[in-house]
Design a protein around this motif. Structure first.
Motif, short mmCIF file in Angstrom:
data_model
loop_
_atom_site.label_atom_id
_atom_site.label_comp_id
_atom_site.label_asym_id
_atom_site.label_seq_id
_atom_site.Cartn_x
_atom_site.Cartn_y
_atom_site.Cartn_z
N THR A 102 0.85 -1.19 0.00
CA THR A 102 0.00 0.00 0.00
C THR A 102 0.88 1.23 0.00
N VAL A 103 0.50 2.23 -0.79
CA VAL A 103 1.22 3.50 -0.80
C VAL A 103 0.29 4.55 -0.20
N ILE A 104 0.70 5.10 0.94
CA ILE A 104 -0.11 6.05 1.67
C ILE A 104 0.35 7.48 1.37
N VAL A 105 -0.56 8.31 0.91
CA VAL A 105 -0.23 9.72 0.62
C VAL A 105 -0.43 10.54 1.89
N ASP A 106 0.59 11.30 2.26
CA ASP A 106 0.56 12.08 3.50
C ASP A 106 1.00 13.51 3.17
N ASN A 107 0.12 14.48 3.41
CA ASN A 107 0.43 15.88 3.10
C ASN A 107 1.18 16.54 4.25
N LYS A 108 2.35 17.09 3.96
CA LYS A 108 3.17 17.82 4.92
C LYS A 108 3.54 19.16 4.31
N ALA A 109 2.61 20.10 4.35
CA ALA A 109 2.78 21.37 3.64
C ALA A 109 3.51 22.42 4.48
N GLY A 110 4.02 23.42 3.78
CA GLY A 110 4.64 24.57 4.46
C GLY A 110 5.88 25.07 3.75
N ALA A 111 6.05 26.40 3.73
CA ALA A 111 7.25 27.05 3.19
C ALA A 111 7.57 26.62 1.77
N GLY A 112 6.55 26.66 0.91
CA GLY A 112 6.77 26.35 -0.49
C GLY A 112 7.29 24.95 -0.74
N GLY A 113 6.89 24.00 0.10
CA GLY A 113 7.32 22.62 -0.06
C GLY A 113 8.55 22.25 0.75
N SER A 114 9.11 23.22 1.47
CA SER A 114 10.35 22.97 2.21
C SER A 114 10.15 22.10 3.44
N VAL A 115 9.01 22.23 4.10
CA VAL A 115 8.77 21.48 5.34
C VAL A 115 8.75 19.98 5.07
N GLY A 116 7.92 19.56 4.12
CA GLY A 116 7.85 18.14 3.79
C GLY A 116 9.14 17.61 3.20
N SER A 117 9.80 18.45 2.41
CA SER A 117 11.06 18.02 1.78
C SER A 117 12.14 17.78 2.83
N GLU A 118 12.23 18.67 3.81
CA GLU A 118 13.23 18.49 4.85
C GLU A 118 12.94 17.22 5.65
N GLN A 119 11.67 16.95 5.90
CA GLN A 119 11.31 15.74 6.65
C GLN A 119 11.78 14.49 5.90
N VAL A 120 11.56 14.46 4.60
CA VAL A 120 11.98 13.29 3.83
C VAL A 120 13.50 13.19 3.74
N SER A 121 14.17 14.33 3.68
CA SER A 121 15.64 14.30 3.60
C SER A 121 16.25 13.66 4.84
N ARG A 122 15.52 13.69 5.96
CA ARG A 122 16.01 13.12 7.22
C ARG A 122 15.45 11.72 7.48
N ALA A 123 14.61 11.23 6.59
CA ALA A 123 14.00 9.91 6.78
C ALA A 123 15.00 8.79 6.50
N ALA A 124 14.71 7.62 7.04
CA ALA A 124 15.57 6.45 6.79
C ALA A 124 15.58 6.13 5.30
N PRO A 125 16.75 5.91 4.71
CA PRO A 125 16.85 5.62 3.27
C PRO A 125 16.61 4.14 2.97
N ASP A 126 15.40 3.70 3.31
CA ASP A 126 15.11 2.27 3.19
C ASP A 126 14.03 1.94 2.16
N GLY A 127 13.61 2.94 1.39
CA GLY A 127 12.62 2.70 0.36
C GLY A 127 11.19 2.81 0.83
N TYR A 128 10.99 3.18 2.10
CA TYR A 128 9.62 3.26 2.62
C TYR A 128 9.12 4.71 2.76
N THR A 129 9.91 5.67 2.31
CA THR A 129 9.48 7.06 2.31
C THR A 129 9.81 7.68 0.97
N LEU A 130 8.79 8.22 0.32
CA LEU A 130 8.95 8.91 -0.96
C LEU A 130 8.48 10.35 -0.80
N LEU A 131 8.88 11.19 -1.74
CA LEU A 131 8.51 12.61 -1.69
C LEU A 131 8.03 13.08 -3.05
#
Length: 323
Positions: A63-92
């Motif tokens: 299952t692929v779950i879509v999760d909205n993390k908005a803010g600062a022109g996309g910077s908030v969600g992008s920073e969160q993903v940049s710090r996520a575990a690089p295991d293939g379970y988080t996409l941006l």
């Protein structure tokens, strides 16, 4: 002899430690994948994420779950993903704003748009379109420019600072010398609602979001930002027909955290591109005014670096500041 035994022992330990990681990769995916959209629900990134997620999940057997993390022109969600575990379970779901423009606008951006991520796939490119409410006095780009030169107060909404909608406005101001007050919102959906309600005079938005409102007659399309007119909007002129050299093409892409195993990156790349090539998806994207992307990871990285440089030049030349 002791040195030889020690070397063999260390090699055995290293091999043993690598087994769990290799086994985990072989079993991927063994749980749901989270697809983070760095913008609010209802915007272009969200619409595309849900379109892809409903097909990507079955293709991967999860299952692929879509999760909205908005803010600062996309910077908030992008920073969160940049710090996520690089295991293939988080996409941006990244965009021209989060991964090309913001690095020139935000002095303390919490990630590098290129090195903090592994590019998975370019979903596609699309122009933005300048729209007003249906009963607006502005019927053409020339009307807007003339009002600007006459010092008439005007406002233009955007999905947020640093978005393609914002920079499309700044490019128009820079090339014509007029002033239009920028009103940033937290996403396209609330911004375009206020344009339709007459709270804001106009807005540049993607054809994905604005298209249905143009078709319903709630918005008037003044011009598109592509170099040529769109086949699905043949009667809508380009901004360049009035302002030579004007061009803005937005884009949408999928990223994973840097360090995600190459095999997983390749599997995701292949599956997403298969989805983009499906007739029903191609037809849906065409109706949204979007050209599907079919780049390799290396081609996309080259494209992205060029975009970063392009928008940095405009931000500097136009002295654009985020207040």
């Amino acid at each position: 002899m002791n040195r030889t035994r020690r070397t063999l022992a260390l090699a055995a330990l290293a091999f043993t430690a690598a087994i769990p990681a290799a086994q985990a990769q072989d079993k991927w995916p063994s749980k749901p994948i989270t697809y983070i959209v760095a913008f609010p629900a209802g915007g272009t990134s969200d619409i595309l994420a849900r379109l892809i997620a409903q097909k990507l999940g079955p293709a991967l057997g999860t299952t692929v779950i879509v999760d909205n993390k908005a803010g600062a022109g996309g910077s908030v969600g992008s920073e969160q993903v940049s710090r996520a575990a690089p295991d293939g379970y988080t996409l941006l779901g990244g965009t021209i704003s989060s991964h090309a423009i913001n690095v020139s606008l935000y002095p303390k951006l919490g990630y590098d748009p290129v090195t903090s991520f592994a590019p998975i796939a370019l979903i596609g490119t699309n122009p933005v379109v300048l729209v007003t409410r249906q009963d607006s006095p502005y019927k053409t780009v020339a009307d807007v420019i003339n009002a600007g030169k006459a010092k008439k107060p005007m406002t233009s909404a955007s999905a947020g600072n640093g978005t393609s909608q914002h920079l499309a406005l700044e490019l128009l101001k820079f090339k014509t010398g007029i002033n239009i007050d920028h009103i940033p919102y937290k996403g396209s959906a609330p911004a375009i609602q206020d344009v339709m309600a007459g709270q804001v005079d106009m807005m540049f938005d993607t054809t994905v979001v604005a298209g249905p409102h143009i078709e319903s007659g709630k918005l008037r399309a003044l011009a598109v930002t592509s170099p040529k007119r769109l086949s699905n909007m043949p009667n809508v002129p380009t901004v360049a027909e009035t302002v030579p050299g004007y061009e803005v093409m937005s884009w949408q892409a999928i990223f994973a955290p840097a360090g995600t195993p190459k095999a997983i990156q390749q599997r995701l790349h292949d599956e997403v591109n298969k989805i983009l090539a499906q007739p029903d998806v191609k037809e849906r994207l065409a109706k949204l005014g979007m050209e599907p992307g079919q780049m390799t990871a290396e081609q996309f990285t080259t494209f992205q670096k060029a975009e970063v440089a392009k928008w940095a030049q405009l931000v500097k030349a136009a002295n654009i500041k985020i207040e």
